[in-house]
Design an enzyme around this catalytic site. Sequence first.
Site, PDB file in Angstrom:
ATOM      1  N   HIS A 123       5.660  11.853 -70.569  1.00 48.79           N
ATOM      2  CA  HIS A 123       4.948  13.014 -70.037  1.00 48.79           C
ATOM      3  C   HIS A 123       3.765  13.379 -70.951  1.00 48.79           C
ATOM      4  CE1 HIS A 123       6.018  16.116 -66.821  1.00 48.79           C
ATOM      5  NE2 HIS A 123       4.923  16.641 -67.339  1.00 48.79           N
TER       6      HIS A 123
ATOM      7  N   GLN B  53       3.638  12.910 -56.318  1.00 48.89           N
ATOM      8  CA  GLN B  53       4.590  13.180 -57.416  1.00 48.89           C
ATOM      9  C   GLN B  53       5.447  14.394 -57.068  1.00 48.89           C
ATOM     10  OE1 GLN B  53       3.959  16.059 -59.777  1.00 48.89           O
ATOM     11  NE2 GLN B  53       6.044  15.743 -60.527  1.00 48.89           N
TER      12      GLN B  53
ATOM     13  N   ARG C 202       4.491  15.896 -73.680  1.00 46.00           N
ATOM     14  CA  ARG C 202       4.539  17.321 -73.298  1.00 46.00           C
ATOM     15  C   ARG C 202       5.942  17.804 -73.005  1.00 46.00           C
ATOM     16  NH1 ARG C 202      -0.522  19.096 -71.630  1.00 46.00           N
ATOM     17  NH2 ARG C 202       0.128  20.357 -69.865  1.00 46.00           N
TER      18      ARG C 202
ATOM     19  N   GLY D 290       0.513   7.309 -71.216  1.00 44.35           N
ATOM     20  CA  GLY D 290       0.641   7.967 -72.518  1.00 44.35           C
ATOM     21  C   GLY D 290      -0.267   7.341 -73.552  1.00 44.35           C
ATOM     22  N   GLY D 291      -1.395   7.984 -73.809  1.00 48.11           N
ATOM     23  CA  GLY D 291      -2.271   7.549 -74.901  1.00 48.11           C
ATOM     24  C   GLY D 291      -3.208   6.405 -74.573  1.00 48.11           C
TER      25      GLY D 291
ATOM     26  N   THR E 103       9.418  12.549 -60.973  1.00 52.04           N
ATOM     27  CA  THR E 103       9.341  12.785 -62.411  1.00 52.04           C
ATOM     28  C   THR E 103      10.743  13.104 -62.917  1.00 52.04           C
ATOM     29  OG1 THR E 103       7.083  13.556 -62.174  1.00 52.04           O
ATOM     30  CG2 THR E 103       8.230  14.170 -64.210  1.00 52.04           C
TER      31      THR E 103
ATOM     32  N   ALA F 234      -1.169  18.572 -63.177  1.00 59.38           N
ATOM     33  CA  ALA F 234      -1.176  19.804 -62.387  1.00 59.38           C
ATOM     34  C   ALA F 234      -2.509  20.538 -62.523  1.00 59.38           C
ATOM     35  CB  ALA F 234      -0.034  20.699 -62.881  1.00 59.38           C
TER      36      ALA F 234
ATOM     37  N   LYS G  36       9.322   8.152 -62.727  1.00 56.68           N
ATOM     38  CA  LYS G  36       8.364   8.378 -63.829  1.00 56.68           C
ATOM     39  C   LYS G  36       9.042   9.149 -64.956  1.00 56.68           C
ATOM     40  CE  LYS G  36       3.996  10.805 -64.832  1.00 56.68           C
ATOM     41  NZ  LYS G  36       4.394  12.018 -65.555  1.00 56.68           N
TER      42      LYS G  36
ATOM     43  N   ARG H   4      -6.482   5.040 -73.874  1.00 55.88           N
ATOM     44  CA  ARG H   4      -7.843   5.583 -74.029  1.00 55.88           C
ATOM     45  C   ARG H   4      -8.918   4.503 -74.064  1.00 55.88           C
ATOM     46  NH1 ARG H   4      -5.042   8.988 -72.798  1.00 55.88           N
ATOM     47  NH2 ARG H   4      -4.547  10.959 -73.847  1.00 55.88           N
TER      48      ARG H   4
HETATM   49  C1  LIG Z   1      -2.433  18.936 -68.120  1.00 60.84           C
HETATM   50  C2  LIG Z   1      -1.340  17.984 -67.723  1.00 60.84           C
HETATM   51  C3  LIG Z   1      -0.554  18.276 -66.622  1.00 60.84           C
HETATM   52  C4  LIG Z   1       0.449  17.385 -66.249  1.00 60.84           C
HETATM   53  N1  LIG Z   1       1.154  17.655 -65.120  1.00 60.84           N
HETATM   54  C5  LIG Z   1       2.101  16.787 -64.712  1.00 60.84           C
HETATM   55  C6  LIG Z   1       2.823  17.023 -63.502  1.00 60.84           C
HETATM   56  O1  LIG Z   1       2.612  18.016 -62.812  1.00 60.84           O
HETATM   57  N2  LIG Z   1       3.761  16.114 -63.154  1.00 60.84           N
HETATM   58  C7  LIG Z   1       4.018  14.998 -63.917  1.00 60.84           C
HETATM   59  O2  LIG Z   1       4.885  14.204 -63.561  1.00 60.84           O
HETATM   60  N3  LIG Z   1       3.338  14.748 -65.045  1.00 60.84           N
HETATM   61  C8  LIG Z   1       2.398  15.613 -65.460  1.00 60.84           C
HETATM   62  N4  LIG Z   1       1.690  15.350 -66.588  1.00 60.84           N
HETATM   63  C9  LIG Z   1       1.953  14.115 -67.341  1.00 60.84           C
HETATM   64  C10 LIG Z   1       1.045  12.962 -66.862  1.00 60.84           C
HETATM   65  O3  LIG Z   1       1.415  12.535 -65.584  1.00 60.84           O
HETATM   66  C11 LIG Z   1       1.128  11.751 -67.778  1.00 60.84           C
HETATM   67  O4  LIG Z   1       2.469  11.384 -67.958  1.00 60.84           O
HETATM   68  C12 LIG Z   1       0.472  11.963 -69.132  1.00 60.84           C
HETATM   69  O5  LIG Z   1      -0.640  12.821 -69.053  1.00 60.84           O
HETATM   70  C13 LIG Z   1       0.030  10.613 -69.700  1.00 60.84           C
HETATM   71  O6  LIG Z   1      -0.496  10.754 -70.963  1.00 60.84           O
HETATM   72  P1  LIG Z   1      -2.072  10.841 -71.314  1.00 60.84           P
HETATM   73  O7  LIG Z   1      -2.494  12.227 -70.954  1.00 60.84           O
HETATM   74  O8  LIG Z   1      -2.064  10.589 -72.783  1.00 60.84           O
HETATM   75  O9  LIG Z   1      -2.783   9.778 -70.532  1.00 60.84           O
HETATM   76  C14 LIG Z   1       0.690  16.216 -66.985  1.00 60.84           C
HETATM   77  C15 LIG Z   1      -0.115  15.927 -68.097  1.00 60.84           C
HETATM   78  C16 LIG Z   1      -1.119  16.801 -68.459  1.00 60.84           C
HETATM   79  C17 LIG Z   1      -1.970  16.461 -69.662  1.00 60.84           C
HETATM   80  C1  LIG Z   2       7.556  24.781 -63.494  1.00 62.62           C
HETATM   81  C2  LIG Z   2       6.961  23.399 -63.564  1.00 62.62           C
HETATM   82  C3  LIG Z   2       5.878  23.295 -64.547  1.00 62.62           C
HETATM   83  C4  LIG Z   2       5.327  21.900 -64.636  1.00 62.62           C
HETATM   84  C5  LIG Z   2       3.985  21.937 -65.246  1.00 62.62           C
HETATM   85  C6  LIG Z   2       3.126  20.735 -65.040  1.00 62.62           C
HETATM   86  C7  LIG Z   2       3.372  19.711 -66.057  1.00 62.62           C
HETATM   87  O1  LIG Z   2       4.108  18.803 -65.835  1.00 62.62           O
HETATM   88  C8  LIG Z   2       2.722  19.795 -67.347  1.00 62.62           C
HETATM   89  O2  LIG Z   2       2.952  18.893 -68.169  1.00 62.62           O
HETATM   90  O3  LIG Z   2       1.998  20.763 -67.608  1.00 62.62           O
END
Ligand SMILES: Cc1cc2nc3c(=O)[nH]c(=O)nc-3n(C[C@H](O)[C@H](O)[C@H](O)COP(=O)(O)O)c2cc1C
Ligand SMILES: CCCCCCC(=O)C(=O)O
Length: 349
Positions: A240, A126, A243, A272-273, A154, A79, A216, A275
């Site tokens: 995620h 997404q 997160r 996820g991870g 997601t 995002a 996802k 690098r």
């Molecule tokens: C700052 C940030 C925002 C994210 N926003 C979303 C999102 O809006 N929707 C979603 O499905 N996943 C979101 N993710 C998860 C990523 O799609 C992904 O699963 C994750 O970053 C993979 O891990 P990595 O950062 O270690 O590569 C977000 C991740 C980060 C770091």
């Molecule tokens: C209300 C939805 C918030 C989602 C925020 C985006 C996201 O997935 C993230 O990890 O940050």
Amino acid sequence: MEPVNLREYETAARDKLDPGLYGYFAGGAQDEVTLGANEAAFRRLMLVPRVLTGAGEPALDLTLLGRQTSMPVLVAPSAFHRLAHPEGELATGRAAAQAGVIMINAMLSTVAMEDVAATGATLWFQLYLQPDLGYTEQLVRRAEAAGCRALVITVDSPALRTGERARSALLDLPPGLSCPNLGGAGDIRQVTLSPEISWRHIDWLRGVTSLPIVLKGILHQADAALAVAHGADAVIVSNHGGRQLDTAPATIDRLPLIAEAVDGRVPVLLDGGVRRGTDVVKALALGATAVAIGRPVVWGLTTAGADGVAHVLALLRAELANALTLCGLGSAGQVPRDLVVNDGPAAGR
Ligand SMILES: Cc1cc2nc3c(=O)[nH]c(=O)nc-3n(C[C@H](O)[C@H](O)[C@H](O)COP(=O)(O)O)c2cc1C
Ligand SMILES: CCCCCCC(=O)C(=O)O
């Protein structure tokens, strides 16, 4: 000095970003156990190369859900790219187009999907399924009209995580920034993460669109099998990026069970991870068709806009090609399972 690997891009971005924003991008849920586990699990796995194979330069390209991509690496949805760089997702899209890789554009993109699509990148959209199905259907129609090639649902977010770093900055975007994909004011508060969402909604979605559907956030092998039974065209093994549910397992550790449950019926992706090029090779060996990267894209974007994202993708491509060559392999599409052993330093030997 220009970063020479994805970790150096994180350092460069950290130096540029306001600390609160860096915390939002870098952080995970709660104690960040899962966040740390994703990378640690890759380090535990070791690669056992074959020699004298004469494999030549490795081929990296593949076809994914009917589209050609130049390597088995996608841009994961994240995002609010305009928090990282003024051009936001436009810059990310340009870099993805230049690299010939698929970009998964987030529902919470700070640039409208139509404008990101205009960069020429192959886009998947997404979506957090909304309890208001009329609203969800509007978003689906918009993604179809914008030329998105798949919907990425997601499914790991029946609620938003609690605390700490990754929760900061979430609810109030600075003035001038919004999420145009949401319509109206583009306010994040328009998005509901609902625990009522179920397989029934996937069935509904399957009935309203002919776009490929990608789920996802799959971590359990039974859910992978259910995804296929409910008509998913691919799954993404994901927590995620650590997160959402803290102490969820590392994705690479769940991949073999999920690949076994899916049994080749649909592509299995992982994020996820990731690098290093060697991480990509490990995921391919354990049953992934491709991987996605989240934070490294944000670090490239923060550091140098489209050029930074393009460089992140180029570095990973070069590392992947080099790792395949050093393993004696001629194609990213044919990585044998016995290349990987669970024998790393953390295994206590
Ligand atoms: C700052 C940030 C925002 C994210 N926003 C979303 C999102 O809006 N929707 C979603 O499905 N996943 C979101 N993710 C998860 C990523 O799609 C992904 O699963 C994750 O970053 C993979 O891990 P990595 O950062 O270690 O590569 C977000 C991740 C980060 C770091
Ligand atoms: C209300 C939805 C918030 C989602 C925020 C985006 C996201 O997935 C993230 O990890 O940050």
